[in-house]
Design a protein around this motif. Structure first.
Motif, PDB file in Angstrom:
ATOM      1  N   ARG A 109       0.833  -1.213   0.000  1.00  0.00           N
ATOM      2  CA  ARG A 109       0.000   0.000   0.000  1.00  0.00           C
ATOM      3  C   ARG A 109       0.864   1.257   0.000  1.00  0.00           C
ATOM      4  NH1 ARG A 109      -2.761  -2.274   4.581  1.00  0.00           N
ATOM      5  NH2 ARG A 109      -4.305  -3.691   3.753  1.00  0.00           N
ATOM      6  N   GLN A 110       1.890   1.249   0.846  1.00  0.00           N
ATOM      7  CA  GLN A 110       2.752   2.434   0.936  1.00  0.00           C
ATOM      8  C   GLN A 110       3.518   2.643  -0.369  1.00  0.00           C
ATOM      9  OE1 GLN A 110       5.043   1.760   4.481  1.00  0.00           O
ATOM     10  NE2 GLN A 110       3.441   2.546   5.810  1.00  0.00           N
ATOM     11  N   ARG A 111       3.959   1.558  -0.970  1.00  0.00           N
ATOM     12  CA  ARG A 111       4.697   1.666  -2.231  1.00  0.00           C
ATOM     13  C   ARG A 111       3.794   2.212  -3.334  1.00  0.00           C
ATOM     14  NH1 ARG A 111       5.865  -3.370  -2.805  1.00  0.00           N
ATOM     15  NH2 ARG A 111       4.146  -3.751  -4.211  1.00  0.00           N
ATOM     16  N   ASP A 112       2.518   1.804  -3.315  1.00  0.00           N
ATOM     17  CA  ASP A 112       1.573   2.237  -4.349  1.00  0.00           C
ATOM     18  C   ASP A 112       0.953   3.600  -4.035  1.00  0.00           C
ATOM     19  OD1 ASP A 112       2.129  -0.158  -5.538  1.00  0.00           O
ATOM     20  OD2 ASP A 112       0.293  -1.143  -4.870  1.00  0.00           O
ATOM     21  N   GLY A 113       1.258   4.162  -2.880  1.00  0.00           N
ATOM     22  CA  GLY A 113       0.745   5.483  -2.530  1.00  0.00           C
ATOM     23  C   GLY A 113      -0.595   5.459  -1.832  1.00  0.00           C
ATOM     24  N   HIS A 114      -1.067   4.276  -1.407  1.00  0.00           N
ATOM     25  CA  HIS A 114      -2.337   4.179  -0.688  1.00  0.00           C
ATOM     26  C   HIS A 114      -2.027   4.129   0.798  1.00  0.00           C
ATOM     27  CE1 HIS A 114      -4.383   3.420  -4.440  1.00  0.00           C
ATOM     28  NE2 HIS A 114      -3.504   2.480  -4.716  1.00  0.00           N
ATOM     29  N   HIS A 115      -2.795   4.892   1.575  1.00  0.00           N
ATOM     30  CA  HIS A 115      -2.525   4.939   3.011  1.00  0.00           C
ATOM     31  C   HIS A 115      -3.640   4.349   3.849  1.00  0.00           C
ATOM     32  CE1 HIS A 115       1.148   7.109   2.471  1.00  0.00           C
ATOM     33  NE2 HIS A 115       0.530   7.934   1.667  1.00  0.00           N
ATOM     34  N   THR A 119      -9.501   3.438   0.485  1.00  0.00           N
ATOM     35  CA  THR A 119      -9.142   4.458  -0.497  1.00  0.00           C
ATOM     36  C   THR A 119     -10.231   4.605  -1.548  1.00  0.00           C
ATOM     37  OG1 THR A 119      -6.844   3.879  -0.149  1.00  0.00           O
ATOM     38  CG2 THR A 119      -7.337   5.205  -2.085  1.00  0.00           C
TER      39      THR A 119
END
Length: 135
Positions: A109-115, A119
Motif C-alpha cells: 500500500r505504501q509503495r503504491d501510494g495508498h494509506h 481508499t
C-alpha cells in the motif's frame, strides 16, 4: 535508623487495621505459600507487571521468502487454512505467516501510494461531495 514516634496518649488503632489487608502480590514469603517459580521465558523482566521476555526476532530465509512472495502474488489475503499449510511447509508459526502477510500488504500500500484500506470508498465520497456539494 529512624524509629516511629510512639502513638498519642489514648490512641488505639482500629481493629481492622491491625493487620495489613490481604493481597496475593504484597504478602511476604511464608512456608504455607512459597513464592511461585516461573519458567525462564515467562519470567517477568523487572517485576510482576511487566510483559514476558521475548525471544530474538528471526528473519525469513530466502527460500521462505520465495514461497511467501509467490503466494502473495496470487492472493494477498490467504485463508486461515492456507496460512496454516504455509506455516507447516515453511517451518514457521501460523502467526508469523499472518504477520508477514500483514506487513507485506502494508508495504505494498505504501509503495503504491495508498494509506488506508478505504481508499476507493473515500474517493467515491469525495466525488459525491464534489458533484453535489454535500452528501
Amino acid at each position: 535508623m529512624y524509629e516511629r514516634p510512639p502513638p498519642a496518649a489514648g490512641y488505639l488503632p482500629h481493629p481492622t487495621y491491625s493487620q495489613p489487608p490481604f493481597h496475593p502480590y504484597h504478602r511476604g514469603p511464608s512456608p504455607a505459600h512459597p513464592p511461585l517459580q516461573m519458567p525462564p521465558l515467562m519470567a517477568p523482566a523487572a517485576g510482576p507487571h511487566h510483559a514476558p521476555v521475548k525471544g530474538k526476532r528471526k528473519r525469513a530465509s530466502p527460500q521462505q521468502l520465495e514461497v511467501l512472495n509467490k503466494v502473495f502474488s496470487t492472493t494477498s489475503f490467504p485463508s486461515t487454512e492456507m496460512r496454516n499449510q504455509l506455516a507447516r511447509e515453511l517451518g514457521m508459526t501460523p502467526r508469523t505467516v499472518q504477520i508477514w502477510f500483514q506487513n507485506k500488504r502494508q508495504a505494498s500500500r505504501q509503495r503504491d501510494g495508498h494509506h488506508s484500506r478505504n481508499t476507493k470508498s473515500m474517493a467515491r465520497s469525495t466525488a459525491n461531495v464534489n458533484s453535489f456539494g454535500r452528501l
